[in-house]
Scaffold this motif. Structure first.
Motif, short mmCIF file in Angstrom:
data_model
loop_
_atom_site.label_atom_id
_atom_site.label_comp_id
_atom_site.label_asym_id
_atom_site.label_seq_id
_atom_site.Cartn_x
_atom_site.Cartn_y
_atom_site.Cartn_z
N LEU A 332 0.82 -1.21 0.00
CA LEU A 332 0.00 0.00 0.00
C LEU A 332 0.85 1.27 0.00
CD1 LEU A 332 -2.73 -0.97 2.64
CD2 LEU A 332 -2.98 -0.91 0.16
N ASP A 333 0.33 2.31 -0.63
CA ASP A 333 0.90 3.65 -0.50
C ASP A 333 -0.26 4.63 -0.46
OD1 ASP A 333 0.03 3.97 -3.11
OD2 ASP A 333 2.03 3.79 -3.98
N ARG A 334 0.01 5.89 -0.76
CA ARG A 334 -1.05 6.90 -0.65
C ARG A 334 -1.98 6.92 -1.85
NH1 ARG A 334 2.05 12.15 2.07
NH2 ARG A 334 2.72 11.06 3.97
N THR A 335 -1.69 6.13 -2.87
CA THR A 335 -2.56 6.06 -4.05
C THR A 335 -3.66 5.03 -3.81
OG1 THR A 335 -0.70 6.59 -5.50
CG2 THR A 335 -2.66 5.62 -6.53
N PRO A 336 -4.93 5.40 -3.92
CA PRO A 336 -6.02 4.44 -3.70
C PRO A 336 -5.94 3.27 -4.66
CG PRO A 336 -6.88 6.69 -3.73
CD PRO A 336 -5.45 6.77 -4.20
N VAL A 337 -6.13 2.07 -4.15
CA VAL A 337 -6.10 0.86 -4.97
C VAL A 337 -7.26 -0.04 -4.56
CG1 VAL A 337 -4.49 -0.29 -3.40
CG2 VAL A 337 -4.66 -1.05 -5.78
N HIS A 338 -7.84 -0.75 -5.55
CA HIS A 338 -8.99 -1.60 -5.29
C HIS A 338 -8.56 -2.82 -4.47
CE1 HIS A 338 -12.61 -4.01 -5.94
NE2 HIS A 338 -13.19 -2.91 -6.37
N VAL A 339 -9.43 -3.24 -3.56
CA VAL A 339 -9.12 -4.37 -2.69
C VAL A 339 -8.85 -5.63 -3.51
CG1 VAL A 339 -10.08 -5.91 -0.92
CG2 VAL A 339 -10.36 -3.43 -0.70
N ASP A 340 -9.59 -5.85 -4.60
CA ASP A 340 -9.37 -7.04 -5.42
C ASP A 340 -7.97 -7.04 -6.02
OD1 ASP A 340 -11.91 -7.87 -4.87
OD2 ASP A 340 -12.77 -7.25 -6.79
N GLU A 359 -7.71 -4.24 10.88
CA GLU A 359 -6.69 -3.89 11.86
C GLU A 359 -6.10 -2.51 11.57
OE1 GLU A 359 -5.11 -8.50 12.40
OE2 GLU A 359 -3.72 -6.90 11.87
N LEU A 360 -5.71 -2.31 10.30
CA LEU A 360 -5.10 -1.03 9.92
C LEU A 360 -6.09 0.12 10.09
CD1 LEU A 360 -3.13 -2.06 6.70
CD2 LEU A 360 -2.16 -1.45 8.93
N ASP A 361 -7.34 -0.14 9.74
CA ASP A 361 -8.37 0.90 9.84
C ASP A 361 -8.56 1.33 11.29
OD1 ASP A 361 -10.31 2.63 9.03
OD2 ASP A 361 -11.60 1.14 8.11
N LEU A 362 -8.68 0.37 12.17
CA LEU A 362 -8.92 0.68 13.58
C LEU A 362 -7.70 1.31 14.23
CD1 LEU A 362 -10.88 -2.55 14.53
CD2 LEU A 362 -11.80 -0.24 14.35
N ALA A 363 -6.53 1.05 13.66
CA ALA A 363 -5.30 1.67 14.18
C ALA A 363 -5.08 3.07 13.59
CB ALA A 363 -4.10 0.79 13.87
N GLY A 364 -6.01 3.51 12.73
CA GLY A 364 -5.89 4.84 12.13
C GLY A 364 -4.86 4.92 11.03
N ARG A 365 -4.54 3.80 10.40
CA ARG A 365 -3.51 3.78 9.37
C ARG A 365 -4.06 3.57 7.97
NH1 ARG A 365 1.27 -0.14 10.89
NH2 ARG A 365 2.23 1.09 9.22
N LEU A 366 -5.38 3.41 7.84
CA LEU A 366 -5.98 3.12 6.54
C LEU A 366 -6.98 4.20 6.18
CD1 LEU A 366 -5.97 0.64 4.46
CD2 LEU A 366 -8.20 0.10 5.44
N GLU A 367 -6.98 4.60 4.92
CA GLU A 367 -8.00 5.51 4.42
C GLU A 367 -8.82 4.78 3.38
OE1 GLU A 367 -8.60 10.00 2.55
OE2 GLU A 367 -6.59 9.28 3.05
N ARG A 368 -10.14 4.84 3.52
CA ARG A 368 -11.03 4.18 2.55
C ARG A 368 -11.54 5.20 1.55
NH1 ARG A 368 -12.68 -1.10 4.12
NH2 ARG A 368 -12.10 -1.61 6.27
N HIS A 369 -11.71 4.73 0.32
CA HIS A 369 -12.15 5.59 -0.79
C HIS A 369 -13.34 4.94 -1.49
CE1 HIS A 369 -8.32 7.86 -0.50
NE2 HIS A 369 -7.82 6.69 -0.21
N PRO A 370 -14.13 5.73 -2.24
CA PRO A 370 -15.27 5.15 -2.98
C PRO A 370 -14.81 4.05 -3.92
CG PRO A 370 -15.40 7.56 -2.98
CD PRO A 370 -14.06 7.21 -2.40
N GLY A 371 -15.71 3.12 -4.19
CA GLY A 371 -15.41 2.05 -5.13
C GLY A 371 -14.56 0.95 -4.52
N LYS A 373 -11.90 1.06 -2.63
CA LYS A 373 -10.46 1.32 -2.74
C LYS A 373 -9.93 1.79 -1.39
CE LYS A 373 -10.45 2.50 -7.68
NZ LYS A 373 -10.06 3.52 -8.68
N VAL A 374 -8.65 1.53 -1.16
CA VAL A 374 -8.01 1.91 0.11
C VAL A 374 -6.62 2.46 -0.17
CG1 VAL A 374 -9.28 0.21 1.46
CG2 VAL A 374 -7.06 -0.41 0.47
N SER A 375 -6.10 3.21 0.80
CA SER A 375 -4.72 3.69 0.75
C SER A 375 -4.19 3.73 2.17
CB SER A 375 -4.63 5.06 0.09
OG SER A 375 -5.33 6.04 0.86
N ILE A 376 -2.86 3.78 2.31
CA ILE A 376 -2.22 3.82 3.62
C ILE A 376 -2.07 5.26 4.07
CG2 ILE A 376 0.18 3.96 2.89
CD1 ILE A 376 -1.07 1.49 5.54
N ILE A 377 -2.18 5.49 5.35
CA ILE A 377 -1.95 6.81 5.93
C ILE A 377 -0.55 6.82 6.52
CG2 ILE A 377 -2.66 8.46 7.69
CD1 ILE A 377 -5.49 7.40 7.39
#
Length: 377
Positions: A332-340, A359-371, A373-377
């Protein structure tokens, strides 16, 4: 699974479940997508609450998650009841059907007023706070006439275009969405308007806790609800850089029809609406344009890709390893990428990957995007 789900009525929550839902959604780092994954994985909000500390600790961020207490949730429910309000949870009969169909809708909304209005076909109106007299007059005509044609209105209770739409549709039904708590009317000058909306069988709505004062980042969330409740969104007098264009973009992403009123190229308040028309928004000059376009969509059965089922069951078999955890972080990096795509790239099993994302989301390290997609904080 329990008998919570009914084809006609949707989810039915008892008082204990409702309290657990509110605690979960008010807990730190639990957004709509995380809420869904927690319920679908652990089966109930209560089980998810029990698992939160361990999940956050596994991400090894050193951060301890703050979980809303039972007393805090109970106090919010009681305070809302004192305001003649209520909490409506995703999938319950009174939850807005159109909003449920968007990507990651609010799991819980607070409502003061008549929830039956959510069963109406709805048109959203957005535009400039510093609106011209002609813009306010036209908005009033559009909202009044669409109301008489059977469409309720929804807007954000802001000055200018929002207020004009609400005023014109009080008798035919209007919904005001707040960026803060439903007890925090903003701007204060529209307090009487908010009271009139509730008194005339309309509703005021928010996904935020009682007492919450709106911040700049809360208004796009409010705009998302405005767009999500409606079949179509009308833009009247919007500057090129304005929240109204954010609403239009969100509406377009949701598959809603975006309408725009053209204006003089010399007026900066019309620059945004004119730009939308160039980009393919439907040009309108009268309420008839809106009604004729949206009428075929009346009572359309909107299907939701957001699956959420509460019921007693064993959690899915997921036990990610430290090596998989590191592979995900490296991918992961700061560019949103699809989970698949992440599944294909990392070769991590889907169940393990979803657990790692939690885990990453609850630790405040994940950003979720529409569609999805996710990226790392």
């Amino acid at each position: 699974m329990s008998d919570l789900l009914s084809p006609r009525s949707g989810i039915r929550l008892d008082d204990t479940q409702r309290l657990a839902w509110l605690r979960l959604v008010r807990s730190e780092s639990v957004g709509p997508a995380t809420f869904r994954d927690l319920i679908n994985y652990f089966g109930t909000a209560s089980a998810a609450l029990d698992a939160l500390p361990d999940l956050a600790a596994r991400a090894k961020s050193g951060k301890r998650i703050t979980i809303a207490s039972e007393d805090q949730a109970a106090q919010e429910l009681e305070a809302l009841s004192q305001l003649n309000g209520q909490v409506i949870c995703l999938g319950e009969p009174d939850y807005p059907a159109a909003l449920r169909a968007v990507d990651a809708p609010p799991p819980v909304i607070s409502v003061i007023g008549n929830p039956m209005i959510f069963a109406e076909n709805t048109v959203a109106f957005v535009g400039s706070r510093n609106a011209s007299l002609s813009g306010i007059k036209l908005t009033g005509q559009l909202a009044s006439e669409t109301g008489k044609s059977g469409f309720a209105t929804v807007s954000g209770l802001a000055r200018g275009i929002d207020a004009a739409a609400h005023h014109a549709s009080i008798e035919t039904g209007t919904i005001a969405v707040f960026a803060g708590g439903v007890d925090h009317i903003y701007p204060r000058e529209n307090a009487e308007l908010a009271q009139a909306i509730v008194a005339n069988s309309g509703a005021i709505v928010s996904e935020m806790p009682l007492g919450w004062q709106p911040r700049a980042q809360d208004f796009p969330r409010r705009n998302r609800i405005v767009a999500g409740i409606a079949l179509g969104l009308v833009v009247v007098e919007a500057a090129k850089r304005s929240g109204s264009l954010i609403s239009a973009r969100l509406a377009n992403e949701m598959g809603r029809i975006v309408f725009a009123v053209p204006g003089s190229p010399l007026d900066p308040r019309s620059e945004g609406a004119n730009h939308l028309i160039k980009q393919g928004a439907t040009l309108i000059t009268s309420a008839r344009d809106i009604v004729e376009t949206l009428s075929p969509l009346r009572d359309i059965n909107m299907q939701s890709a957001y699956t959420l089922e509460e019921g007693e069951r064993q959690p899915l078999d997921a036990n990610p390893s430290d090596s998989e955890r590191q592979r995900l972080i490296d991918a992961l990096d700061r560019t949103p990428v699809h989970v698949d795509e992440i599944v294909r790239f990392t070769n991590i099993e889907a169940a393990n990957l979803h657990m790692l994302l939690l885990e990453l989301d609850l630790a405040g390290r994940l950003e979720r995007h529409p569609g999805n997609k996710v990226s790392i904080i």
